[in-house]
Design a protein around this motif. Structure first.
Motif, PDB file in Angstrom:
ATOM      1  N   GLY A  72       1.247  -1.351   0.308  1.00 48.85           N
ATOM      2  CA  GLY A  72       0.360  -0.178  -0.359  1.00 48.85           C
ATOM      3  C   GLY A  72       0.768   1.400  -0.075  1.00 48.85           C
ATOM      4  O   GLY A  72       2.002   1.003  -0.095  1.00 48.85           O
ATOM      5  N   ASP A  73       0.342   2.366   0.159  1.00 50.68           N
ATOM      6  CA  ASP A  73       0.360   3.777   0.352  1.00 50.68           C
ATOM      7  C   ASP A  73       0.409   4.531   1.563  1.00 50.68           C
ATOM      8  O   ASP A  73       0.619   5.992   1.819  1.00 50.68           O
ATOM      9  CB  ASP A  73       0.326   4.710  -0.652  1.00 50.68           C
ATOM     10  N   GLY A  74       0.079   3.751   2.843  1.00 49.97           N
ATOM     11  CA  GLY A  74       0.165   4.263   3.934  1.00 49.97           C
ATOM     12  C   GLY A  74       1.750   4.920   4.749  1.00 49.97           C
ATOM     13  O   GLY A  74       2.294   5.036   3.745  1.00 49.97           O
ATOM     14  N   ALA A  75       1.261   5.750   5.868  1.00 47.65           N
ATOM     15  CA  ALA A  75       2.258   6.236   6.320  1.00 47.65           C
ATOM     16  C   ALA A  75       3.555   5.307   6.684  1.00 47.65           C
ATOM     17  O   ALA A  75       4.880   6.071   6.502  1.00 47.65           O
ATOM     18  CB  ALA A  75       1.234   6.676   7.680  1.00 47.65           C
ATOM     19  N   PHE A  76       3.108   4.075   6.734  1.00 48.97           N
ATOM     20  CA  PHE A  76       5.070   3.205   6.358  1.00 48.97           C
ATOM     21  C   PHE A  76       4.400   2.218   5.701  1.00 48.97           C
ATOM     22  O   PHE A  76       5.351   0.679   5.530  1.00 48.97           O
ATOM     23  CB  PHE A  76       4.507   2.343   7.845  1.00 48.97           C
ATOM     24  N   ALA A  77       4.339   2.388   4.029  1.00 47.57           N
ATOM     25  CA  ALA A  77       3.740   1.767   3.183  1.00 47.57           C
ATOM     26  C   ALA A  77       5.727   1.044   3.151  1.00 47.57           C
ATOM     27  O   ALA A  77       6.935   1.389   3.200  1.00 47.57           O
ATOM     28  CB  ALA A  77       4.231   3.013   1.707  1.00 47.57           C
ATOM     29  N   GLY A  78       5.377  -0.278   2.719  1.00 49.14           N
ATOM     30  CA  GLY A  78       6.629  -1.150   2.505  1.00 49.14           C
ATOM     31  C   GLY A  78       7.728  -1.394   3.723  1.00 49.14           C
ATOM     32  O   GLY A  78       8.672  -1.828   3.516  1.00 49.14           O
ATOM     33  N   VAL A  79       7.531  -0.725   4.934  1.00 48.02           N
ATOM     34  CA  VAL A  79       8.325  -0.640   6.396  1.00 48.02           C
ATOM     35  C   VAL A  79       8.374  -2.515   6.663  1.00 48.02           C
ATOM     36  O   VAL A  79       7.206  -2.458   6.961  1.00 48.02           O
ATOM     37  CB  VAL A  79       8.139   0.494   7.311  1.00 48.02           C
ATOM     38  N   PRO A  80       8.936  -2.759   6.728  1.00 50.56           N
ATOM     39  CA  PRO A  80       9.526  -4.255   7.988  1.00 50.56           C
ATOM     40  C   PRO A  80       9.487  -3.644   9.353  1.00 50.56           C
ATOM     41  O   PRO A  80       9.941  -2.960   9.764  1.00 50.56           O
ATOM     42  CB  PRO A  80      10.284  -4.708   7.216  1.00 50.56           C
ATOM     43  N   THR A  81       8.807  -4.891   9.527  1.00 50.77           N
ATOM     44  CA  THR A  81       8.509  -4.715  11.277  1.00 50.77           C
ATOM     45  C   THR A  81       8.037  -5.977  12.006  1.00 50.77           C
ATOM     46  O   THR A  81       8.145  -6.910  11.136  1.00 50.77           O
ATOM     47  CB  THR A  81       6.837  -4.177  11.620  1.00 50.77           C
ATOM     48  N   LEU A  82       8.029  -5.835  13.225  1.00 56.38           N
ATOM     49  CA  LEU A  82       8.216  -7.044  13.844  1.00 56.38           C
ATOM     50  C   LEU A  82       7.114  -7.389  15.518  1.00 56.38           C
ATOM     51  O   LEU A  82       6.258  -6.188  15.394  1.00 56.38           O
ATOM     52  CB  LEU A  82       9.389  -7.780  14.880  1.00 56.38           C
ATOM     53  N   LEU A  83       6.433  -8.315  15.459  1.00 55.90           N
ATOM     54  CA  LEU A  83       5.625  -8.007  16.749  1.00 55.90           C
ATOM     55  C   LEU A  83       5.420  -8.280  17.604  1.00 55.90           C
ATOM     56  O   LEU A  83       6.093  -9.842  17.782  1.00 55.90           O
ATOM     57  CB  LEU A  83       3.748  -8.566  15.722  1.00 55.90           C
ATOM     58  N   LYS A  84       5.635  -8.416  18.605  1.00 52.38           N
ATOM     59  CA  LYS A  84       5.874  -8.649  20.145  1.00 52.38           C
ATOM     60  C   LYS A  84       5.319 -10.074  20.429  1.00 52.38           C
ATOM     61  O   LYS A  84       3.584 -10.052  19.637  1.00 52.38           O
ATOM     62  CB  LYS A  84       5.193  -7.994  21.202  1.00 52.38           C
ATOM     63  N   ASP A  85       5.078 -11.205  20.137  1.00 47.69           N
ATOM     64  CA  ASP A  85       4.494 -12.567  20.474  1.00 47.69           C
ATOM     65  C   ASP A  85       3.452 -12.853  22.061  1.00 47.69           C
ATOM     66  O   ASP A  85       3.533 -13.297  22.441  1.00 47.69           O
ATOM     67  CB  ASP A  85       5.679 -13.683  20.719  1.00 47.69           C
ATOM     68  N   LEU A  86       3.036 -11.712  22.291  1.00 49.41           N
ATOM     69  CA  LEU A  86       1.415 -11.428  22.779  1.00 49.41           C
ATOM     70  C   LEU A  86       0.573 -11.130  21.910  1.00 49.41           C
ATOM     71  O   LEU A  86      -0.852 -11.326  22.803  1.00 49.41           O
ATOM     72  CB  LEU A  86       1.781 -10.670  24.358  1.00 49.41           C
ATOM     73  N   ILE A  87       0.673 -11.259  20.853  1.00 50.54           N
ATOM     74  CA  ILE A  87      -0.438 -10.259  19.653  1.00 50.54           C
ATOM     75  C   ILE A  87      -0.532 -11.274  18.510  1.00 50.54           C
ATOM     76  O   ILE A  87       0.228 -11.635  18.656  1.00 50.54           O
ATOM     77  CB  ILE A  87      -0.107  -8.888  19.668  1.00 50.54           C
ATOM     78  N   ALA A  88      -2.031 -11.550  18.708  1.00 56.59           N
ATOM     79  CA  ALA A  88      -2.181 -12.287  17.560  1.00 56.59           C
ATOM     80  C   ALA A  88      -2.212 -12.041  15.869  1.00 56.59           C
ATOM     81  O   ALA A  88      -2.772 -10.202  16.029  1.00 56.59           O
ATOM     82  CB  ALA A  88      -3.673 -12.422  17.519  1.00 56.59           C
ATOM     83  N   TYR A  89      -1.456 -12.240  14.920  1.00 54.57           N
ATOM     84  CA  TYR A  89      -1.518 -12.180  13.727  1.00 54.57           C
ATOM     85  C   TYR A  89      -2.300 -13.301  12.277  1.00 54.57           C
ATOM     86  O   TYR A  89      -1.417 -14.257  12.711  1.00 54.57           O
ATOM     87  CB  TYR A  89       0.053 -11.107  13.397  1.00 54.57           C
ATOM     88  N   PRO A  90      -2.990 -12.537  11.914  1.00 59.32           N
ATOM     89  CA  PRO A  90      -3.370 -13.872  11.068  1.00 59.32           C
ATOM     90  C   PRO A  90      -2.217 -14.529  10.291  1.00 59.32           C
ATOM     91  O   PRO A  90      -1.711 -14.132   9.483  1.00 59.32           O
ATOM     92  CB  PRO A  90      -4.419 -13.048   9.973  1.00 59.32           C
ATOM     93  N   GLY A  91      -2.100 -16.231  10.599  1.00 61.22           N
ATOM     94  CA  GLY A  91      -1.340 -16.562   9.192  1.00 61.22           C
ATOM     95  C   GLY A  91       0.467 -17.162  10.335  1.00 61.22           C
ATOM     96  O   GLY A  91       0.934 -18.005  10.095  1.00 61.22           O
ATOM     97  N   GLN A  92       0.546 -16.295  11.622  1.00 61.96           N
ATOM     98  CA  GLN A  92       1.802 -16.432  12.084  1.00 61.96           C
ATOM     99  C   GLN A  92       1.703 -17.036  13.686  1.00 61.96           C
ATOM    100  O   GLN A  92       0.690 -17.022  14.271  1.00 61.96           O
ATOM    101  CB  GLN A  92       2.131 -15.035  12.424  1.00 61.96           C
ATOM    102  N   PRO A  93       2.541 -17.669  14.370  1.00 64.25           N
ATOM    103  CA  PRO A  93       2.601 -18.235  15.692  1.00 64.25           C
ATOM    104  C   PRO A  93       1.975 -16.953  15.801  1.00 64.25           C
ATOM    105  O   PRO A  93       1.892 -16.100  16.613  1.00 64.25           O
ATOM    106  CB  PRO A  93       3.742 -19.119  16.259  1.00 64.25           C
ATOM    107  N   LEU A  94       1.011 -17.972  17.531  1.00 60.78           N
ATOM    108  CA  LEU A  94       1.036 -16.765  18.705  1.00 60.78           C
ATOM    109  C   LEU A  94       1.290 -17.758  19.819  1.00 60.78           C
ATOM    110  O   LEU A  94       0.897 -18.442  20.421  1.00 60.78           O
ATOM    111  CB  LEU A  94      -0.316 -16.527  18.494  1.00 60.78           C
ATOM    112  N   GLY A  95       2.258 -17.408  20.292  1.00 62.00           N
ATOM    113  CA  GLY A  95       2.976 -18.491  21.351  1.00 62.00           C
ATOM    114  C   GLY A  95       3.233 -18.069  22.818  1.00 62.00           C
ATOM    115  O   GLY A  95       3.192 -18.843  23.412  1.00 62.00           O
TER     116      GLY A  95
END
Length: 486
Positions: A72-95
């Protein structure tokens, strides 16, 4: 042990030294593609994660697909990031930092992660955390010790230790984190990055029911290399009906704060002084704020019964943990629980089951009362200044999930003794990396303001960042880490 410097820069360094805002600007200008940003981050992670152990899971191929088709073209368009493993994200592990959840995949996200997607962020994995975010270091039994980029023998703090290590080392420019008493701000202090906790209820739901007592002290946000990334992250995740939306980062930067009355204090909620390095950081920050024409006055700090509040938080954490484990693993046999859960978690559950049901309401009321008492600290000043954590990064193994209960509780009370007041009162607060010891360890300075005054804190943060920039230190660390032989 420290990392050796002494080689030429590598190809991905110019990208990893940029903050998320600059990376997104390159994407929008057509100077770099989201795939190129992602590849640079993946290269960096593969090089550094074996030493730092900041990721609990990766999803590189899914991230590549999103970078190709849906950044997309949002404020962080294309920027890689990581999520803390206490929050759910579809298709990724929730450990959740636990062996209990090994192999579990989240089927859906939340309004919070949907906002991150809409901003154009590309999630390429999860960062390490203590089991269920309970311990003030990131050394869970399921993934092992996460190491501080400034000194690999030391802790990142917790529970957002993986996020802080990933951002400080340049794996990604900004990463999701969460804070229930200091879990953003503490690791930010120990890892030398910027860590902000928003006003209570300001951000969109991450899936936790609002009527749970723990929700009132829990905040979702990020750790970042720059102030503007943090401000923009809040803009894209704040609730749509917030009365006064946060101004754009450029406007906050262009409008420095008025002359502020800042109250500073050194004694924590238990009447203890910080260690020498934290005292030196506080003194230097006072001098810096004076030079920016603010009025600095000594104050007592938030006045509430720290021990009553700590006991109430402990009981709420115990009861919430017990209920969560019952929900995640109904009918879990005692032997299975012992095999899956860490000793401290088991102790919490045992404690919770010995409490009367009425304790839940009583503890919630004690937490609310402590927050109400703390409000008086801002009656005569606009901002409060203190240490973030009363010590520098401590050796790994000092505190761990198999330590005796009283050791863990004392560490929690000590490490959160300055940060907890903002969580109890619902204030915005931030740890700003303004000081490094002679040994090269960062020490954050903690600022808090009245509920809703997030913009004021960001204005002050921009002013501090401009007067005493920390990005050069993070860039130097990036080069040092890049030259390290895995």
């Amino acid at each position: 042990m420290t990392l050796d410097l002494g080689c030429n820069s590598i190809d991905d360094l110019p990208l990893v030294e940029l903050d998320a805002t600059a990376q997104a600007e390159l994407v929008r200008a057509g100077r770099v593609t989201p795939e190129e940003l992602l590849d640079a981050a993946i290269t960096r992670i593969k090089r550094l994660n074996p030493a730092l152990n900041a990721l609990s899971a990766s999803a590189f191929e899914a991230a590549r697909e999103r970078a190709r088709t849906n950044a997309g073209d949002g404020a962080f368009a294309g920027v890689p990031t990581l999520l803390k493993d206490l929050i759910a994200y579809p298709g990724q592990p929730l450990g959740l930092g636990s062996r209990l959840m090994s192999g579990q995949i989240a089927p859906a996200g939340s309004p919070y992660t949907e906002a991150l997607d809409a901003a154009g962020l590309v999630v390429l994995g999860k960062t390490t955390t203590s089991e269920f975010g309970l311990v003030g270091t990131t050394e869970p039994l399921v993934t092992g010790k996460t190491r501080n980029p400034w000194d690999l023998s030391r802790s990142t703090g917790g529970s957002s230790g993986g996020a802080a290590a990933a951002v400080a080392s340049g794996m990604v420019p900004v990463a999701h984190a969460s804070d229930g008493g200091g879990s953003i701000r503490g690791p930010a202090s120990l890892c030398g990055v910027f860590g902000f906790k928003p006003t209570r209820w300001r951000t969109r739901s991450a899936g936790l029911p609002k009527d749970m007592p723990i929700a009132a002290i829990l905040s979702e946000h990020c750790v970042s290399r720059s102030v503007r990334d943090s401000a923009t992250w809040l803009r894209v995740t704040e609730t749509e009906d917030w009365a006064e939306p946060l101004p754009e980062a450029a406007d906050l930067f262009a409008n420095p704060p008025r002359k502020l009355r800042i109250g500073f204090y050194g004694l924590d909620a238990f009447g203890n002084l910080p260690d020498e390095a934290a005292r030196a950081a506080l003194e230097q920050t006072i001098t810096l704020c004076h030079s920016l024409d603010h009025t600095l006055v000594p104050v007592e700090g938030p006045l509430f019964d720290g021990r009553v509040a700590a006991h109430a938080v402990y009981d709420i954490m115990a009861m919430t943990t017990s209920a969560m484990v019952d929900y995640l693993a109904p009918g879990l046999a005692p032997d299975a629980a012992i095999a899956c859960l860490e000793p401290y978690t088991l102790t919490l559950i045992e404690h919770a089951r010995a409490l009367p049901p009425s304790r839940f309401v009583e503890a919630a009321a004690e937490i609310a009362a402590a927050g109400d008492m703390a409000q008086a600290a801002l009656d005569d000043v606009e901002v409060l200044l203190s240490p973030t954590i009363p010590f520098t990064a401590f050796p790994l193994g000092t505190i761990s999930p198999d330590c005796p209960l009283q050791v863990i509780r004392r560490h929690f009370e000590r490490s959160a003794a300055y940060t907890a007041a903002a969580s109890l009162a619902g204030w915005p607060a931030m740890s700003v990396p303004l000081f490094w010891t002679e040994e090269g360890l960062p020490v954050g300075s903690h600022f808090a303001a009245r509920a809703g005054e997030d913009a004021l804190l960001f204005q002050l943060a921009f002013q501090l960042e401009n007067a005493a920039p920390w990005l050069p230190r993070l860039s130097a660390l990036s080069r040092t880490l890049a030259c390290r032989k895995s």
